[in-house]
Design a protein around this motif. Structure first.
Motif, PDB file in Angstrom:
ATOM      1  N   SER A 217     -17.292  40.664  13.002  1.00 61.72           N
ATOM      2  CA  SER A 217     -17.650  39.428  12.292  1.00 61.72           C
ATOM      3  C   SER A 217     -16.400  38.603  11.994  1.00 61.72           C
ATOM      4  CB  SER A 217     -18.360  39.757  10.974  1.00 61.72           C
ATOM      5  OG  SER A 217     -19.612  40.342  11.241  1.00 61.72           O
ATOM      6  N   ALA A 218     -15.319  39.293  11.610  1.00 58.86           N
ATOM      7  CA  ALA A 218     -14.081  38.569  11.300  1.00 58.86           C
ATOM      8  C   ALA A 218     -13.575  37.839  12.544  1.00 58.86           C
ATOM      9  CB  ALA A 218     -13.027  39.550  10.784  1.00 58.86           C
ATOM     10  N   VAL A 219     -13.703  38.468  13.712  1.00 60.85           N
ATOM     11  CA  VAL A 219     -13.274  37.836  14.968  1.00 60.85           C
ATOM     12  C   VAL A 219     -14.120  36.586  15.232  1.00 60.85           C
ATOM     13  CG1 VAL A 219     -13.184  38.127  17.487  1.00 60.85           C
ATOM     14  CG2 VAL A 219     -12.379  39.970  15.992  1.00 60.85           C
ATOM     15  N   TYR A 220     -15.455  36.724  15.078  1.00 61.28           N
ATOM     16  CA  TYR A 220     -16.349  35.577  15.317  1.00 61.28           C
ATOM     17  C   TYR A 220     -16.019  34.424  14.366  1.00 61.28           C
ATOM     18  CZ  TYR A 220     -19.437  38.439  18.256  1.00 61.28           C
ATOM     19  OH  TYR A 220     -19.949  39.222  19.252  1.00 61.28           O
ATOM     20  N   VAL A 221     -15.797  34.761  13.094  1.00 59.33           N
ATOM     21  CA  VAL A 221     -15.538  33.717  12.094  1.00 59.33           C
ATOM     22  C   VAL A 221     -14.222  32.997  12.406  1.00 59.33           C
ATOM     23  CG1 VAL A 221     -14.932  33.394   9.646  1.00 59.33           C
ATOM     24  CG2 VAL A 221     -16.975  34.706  10.283  1.00 59.33           C
ATOM     25  N   ARG A 222     -13.222  33.766  12.817  1.00 59.94           N
ATOM     26  CA  ARG A 222     -11.933  33.136  13.184  1.00 59.94           C
ATOM     27  C   ARG A 222     -12.135  32.191  14.361  1.00 59.94           C
ATOM     28  NH1 ARG A 222      -9.190  37.730  11.941  1.00 59.94           N
ATOM     29  NH2 ARG A 222      -9.260  38.595  14.035  1.00 59.94           N
ATOM     30  N   ALA A 223     -12.900  32.656  15.371  1.00 54.11           N
ATOM     31  CA  ALA A 223     -13.121  31.833  16.571  1.00 54.11           C
ATOM     32  C   ALA A 223     -13.882  30.551  16.211  1.00 54.11           C
ATOM     33  CB  ALA A 223     -13.901  32.632  17.609  1.00 54.11           C
ATOM     34  N   LYS A 224     -14.856  30.667  15.315  1.00 51.34           N
ATOM     35  CA  LYS A 224     -15.634  29.484  14.926  1.00 51.34           C
ATOM     36  C   LYS A 224     -14.750  28.492  14.174  1.00 51.34           C
ATOM     37  CE  LYS A 224     -19.947  32.039  14.907  1.00 51.34           C
ATOM     38  NZ  LYS A 224     -20.894  32.880  14.164  1.00 51.34           N
ATOM     39  N   GLY A 225     -13.908  29.012  13.271  1.00 49.46           N
ATOM     40  CA  GLY A 225     -13.013  28.149  12.497  1.00 49.46           C
ATOM     41  C   GLY A 225     -12.056  27.402  13.414  1.00 49.46           C
ATOM     42  N   LYS A 226     -11.491  28.130  14.374  1.00 49.59           N
ATOM     43  CA  LYS A 226     -10.517  27.520  15.299  1.00 49.59           C
ATOM     44  C   LYS A 226     -11.204  26.425  16.127  1.00 49.59           C
ATOM     45  CE  LYS A 226      -7.269  29.056  18.889  1.00 49.59           C
ATOM     46  NZ  LYS A 226      -7.916  28.955  20.199  1.00 49.59           N
ATOM     47  N   ALA A 227     -12.397  26.735  16.659  1.00 52.00           N
ATOM     48  CA  ALA A 227     -13.103  25.752  17.499  1.00 52.00           C
ATOM     49  C   ALA A 227     -13.494  24.523  16.680  1.00 52.00           C
ATOM     50  CB  ALA A 227     -14.354  26.403  18.108  1.00 52.00           C
TER      51      ALA A 227
ATOM     52  N   GLY B 207     -22.731  21.581   7.611  1.00 55.46           N
ATOM     53  CA  GLY B 207     -23.354  22.779   8.159  1.00 55.46           C
ATOM     54  C   GLY B 207     -22.950  23.998   7.361  1.00 55.46           C
ATOM     55  N   ILE B 208     -23.884  24.937   7.222  1.00 57.20           N
ATOM     56  CA  ILE B 208     -23.587  26.192   6.514  1.00 57.20           C
ATOM     57  C   ILE B 208     -23.985  27.343   7.431  1.00 57.20           C
ATOM     58  CG2 ILE B 208     -24.093  27.641   4.511  1.00 57.20           C
ATOM     59  CD1 ILE B 208     -25.040  25.079   3.065  1.00 57.20           C
ATOM     60  N   LEU B 209     -23.053  28.270   7.574  1.00 52.81           N
ATOM     61  CA  LEU B 209     -23.336  29.436   8.406  1.00 52.81           C
ATOM     62  C   LEU B 209     -22.942  30.681   7.624  1.00 52.81           C
ATOM     63  CD1 LEU B 209     -22.083  29.660  12.050  1.00 52.81           C
ATOM     64  CD2 LEU B 209     -21.742  31.535  10.481  1.00 52.81           C
ATOM     65  N   VAL B 210     -23.868  31.569   7.427  1.00 52.61           N
ATOM     66  CA  VAL B 210     -23.553  32.854   6.793  1.00 52.61           C
ATOM     67  C   VAL B 210     -23.494  33.886   7.912  1.00 52.61           C
ATOM     68  CG1 VAL B 210     -24.307  34.617   5.165  1.00 52.61           C
ATOM     69  CG2 VAL B 210     -24.682  32.195   4.635  1.00 52.61           C
TER      70      VAL B 210
ATOM     71  N   ARG C 220     -11.912  23.280  14.040  1.00 55.68           N
ATOM     72  CA  ARG C 220     -10.710  22.451  13.826  1.00 55.68           C
ATOM     73  C   ARG C 220     -10.302  21.748  15.120  1.00 55.68           C
ATOM     74  NH1 ARG C 220      -9.765  26.880  10.597  1.00 55.68           N
ATOM     75  NH2 ARG C 220      -8.617  27.979  12.210  1.00 55.68           N
ATOM     76  N   GLU C 221     -10.411  22.463  16.238  1.00 55.46           N
ATOM     77  CA  GLU C 221     -10.030  21.850  17.525  1.00 55.46           C
ATOM     78  C   GLU C 221     -10.914  20.651  17.863  1.00 55.46           C
ATOM     79  OE1 GLU C 221      -8.135  25.810  19.677  1.00 55.46           O
ATOM     80  OE2 GLU C 221     -10.038  25.000  20.429  1.00 55.46           O
ATOM     81  N   ALA C 222     -12.156  20.678  17.362  1.00 53.87           N
ATOM     82  CA  ALA C 222     -13.057  19.533  17.613  1.00 53.87           C
ATOM     83  C   ALA C 222     -12.805  18.403  16.615  1.00 53.87           C
ATOM     84  CB  ALA C 222     -14.514  19.996  17.540  1.00 53.87           C
ATOM     85  N   GLY C 223     -11.825  18.588  15.736  1.00 50.85           N
ATOM     86  CA  GLY C 223     -11.484  17.543  14.765  1.00 50.85           C
ATOM     87  C   GLY C 223     -12.350  17.579  13.523  1.00 50.85           C
ATOM     88  N   MET C 224     -13.109  18.673  13.346  1.00 54.27           N
ATOM     89  CA  MET C 224     -13.972  18.780  12.164  1.00 54.27           C
ATOM     90  C   MET C 224     -13.319  19.701  11.133  1.00 54.27           C
ATOM     91  SD  MET C 224     -17.787  18.654  13.826  1.00 54.27           S
ATOM     92  CE  MET C 224     -17.818  20.077  14.856  1.00 54.27           C
ATOM     93  N   GLU C 225     -13.874  19.637   9.936  1.00 54.95           N
ATOM     94  CA  GLU C 225     -13.337  20.431   8.825  1.00 54.95           C
ATOM     95  C   GLU C 225     -13.979  21.819   8.846  1.00 54.95           C
ATOM     96  OE1 GLU C 225     -10.894  20.081   5.472  1.00 54.95           O
ATOM     97  OE2 GLU C 225     -11.786  18.231   6.268  1.00 54.95           O
ATOM     98  N   SER C 226     -13.145  22.873   8.807  1.00 56.22           N
ATOM     99  CA  SER C 226     -13.684  24.229   8.693  1.00 56.22           C
ATOM    100  C   SER C 226     -13.441  24.726   7.275  1.00 56.22           C
ATOM    101  CB  SER C 226     -12.994  25.144   9.709  1.00 56.22           C
ATOM    102  OG  SER C 226     -13.366  26.477   9.469  1.00 56.22           O
ATOM    103  N   ILE C 227     -14.528  25.032   6.580  1.00 54.39           N
ATOM    104  CA  ILE C 227     -14.411  25.484   5.187  1.00 54.39           C
ATOM    105  C   ILE C 227     -14.790  26.962   5.180  1.00 54.39           C
ATOM    106  CG2 ILE C 227     -15.283  25.083   2.825  1.00 54.39           C
ATOM    107  CD1 ILE C 227     -16.330  22.336   4.672  1.00 54.39           C
ATOM    108  N   GLU C 228     -13.776  27.827   5.023  1.00 56.25           N
ATOM    109  CA  GLU C 228     -14.056  29.260   5.178  1.00 56.25           C
ATOM    110  C   GLU C 228     -14.094  29.952   3.826  1.00 56.25           C
ATOM    111  OE1 GLU C 228     -11.350  30.616   8.365  1.00 56.25           O
ATOM    112  OE2 GLU C 228     -11.850  28.684   9.287  1.00 56.25           O
TER     113      GLU C 228
END
Ligand code: NDP
Length: 288
Positions: A47-57, A94-97, A59-67
């Motif tokens: 899960s930690a790997v997935y969350v890191r990948a989602k956060g990085k993607a 968007g909210i993702l649990v 930010r790369e799309a220019g959106m805010e990642s709130i972790e």
């Protein structure tokens, strides 16, 4: 191998670029940046790997990642309170649990608490109902990505015979609903299906979401069929799908590899859903 490889990695990169290109006009019109909140409870390494990948993607799309990373000891009340706070926060689109949650927490209650308008995973029953009845909502990212790959390959899917193997709420059922909406004739197979090869023999499209390594065999598949392999299984340290790739690729017309097929589409569709949520929240028309 005779099948064409469906390059999900490259399609996903294109989709991510299209999403990124629409962030700037959103900012210009609204003065803010689309925001995706991701909640991780506990220490599950995958899960930690997935969350890191989602956060990085994100930010790369220019959106805010709130972790939000919460300890294993988080109570149901604390988690629900965080969801309430994110529901009320106008900077969160968007909210993702991240699932699975630690065993003492009730995932269903948490998912039900998410505002359906911010449910970019598309798991809330309101969004499942909207998909089933043809209303706009949020569609789960993995089946949405599969549909995009199929439409990219075939254009109009109308009249095609499709078999979806698996009936989970996050993949199989929404996949079947999407293909039905595109006028495919859809069969949903599951663990109680008798004689799966009988159904697959007639399928122009096979979507395998079973969770069993190399399960769908090449000699079950109709020659020339398109095979979408959703499975992610680790076997001897290697990732393999739910389709026996070598035998299927010698019969199919086109097939997704694992990795590099459906997997990259999931995060790209999450970014797309977040962008759509932001445009809807601000009531700005989105020209996709
Ligand atoms: P689930 O375990 O929730 O569902 C599996 C489905 O397969 C069930 O409906 C089950 O039937 C069915 N099934 C099990 N055994 C058989 C069988 N022998 N014959 C026919 N059907 C069978 O899995 P998910 O839908 O969550 O995931 C499926 C796969 O996709 C997994 O490998 C997962 O890792 C992967 N995945 C990949 C993602 C990506 O981003 N690429 C995202 C999400 C999942 P029944 O309902 O009767 O039990």
């Amino acid at each position: 191998m005779s099948a064409a490889l469906i390059d999900g990695k490259s399609f996903a990169a294109g989709l991510r670029a299209r999403v990124a290109a629409l962030v700037q006009p959103f900012h210009a019109q609204t003065g803010r940046t689309p925001g995706l909140a991701v909640v991780l409870v506990g220490e599950d390494p995958a899960s930690a790997v997935y969350v890191r990948a989602k956060g990085k993607a994100t930010r790369e799309a220019g959106m805010e990642s709130i972790e939000h990373k919460l300890p294993d000891t988080t109570s149901q009340e604390e988690l629900l309170a965080l969801v309430d706070k994110l529901n009320a926060d106008p900077t969160v689109d968007g909210i993702l649990v991240q699932l699975p949650l630690p065993g003492h927490l009730d995932a269903e209650e948490v998912l039900l608490r998410i505002d359906p308008g911010k449910d970019v995973d598309g798991f809330h029953p309101v969004n499942a109902g909207r998909l089933a009845t043809g209303l706009p909502g949020f569609v789960p990212c993995t089946p949405l990505g599969c549909l995009m790959l199929l439409e990219d390959l075939h254009g109009d899917l109308s009249g095609m015979d499709a078999v979806v193997v698996g009936r989970s709420n996050i993949v199989g059922k929404p996949m079947a609903a999407l293909l039905t909406a595109k006028s495919c004739t859809v069969t949903v197979a599951h663990s109680r299906t008798r004689n799966l090869p009988h159904y697959l023999k007639h399928a122009d499209i096979v979507v395998a979401a079973v969770g069993r390594a190399n399960f769908v065999k090449g000699d079950w598949i109709k020659p020339g069929a398109t095979v979408i392999d959703v499975g992610i299984n680790r076997v001897d340290g290697r990732l393999v799908g739910d389709v026996d790739f070598d035998s299927a690729a010698s019969v199919a017309g086109a097939i997704t590899p694992v990795p590099g097929g459906v997997g990259p589409m999931t995060i790209a569709c999450l970014l797309r859903n977040t962008l759509v949520a932001a445009y809807r929240h601000e009531e700005v028309p989105l020209d996709e």
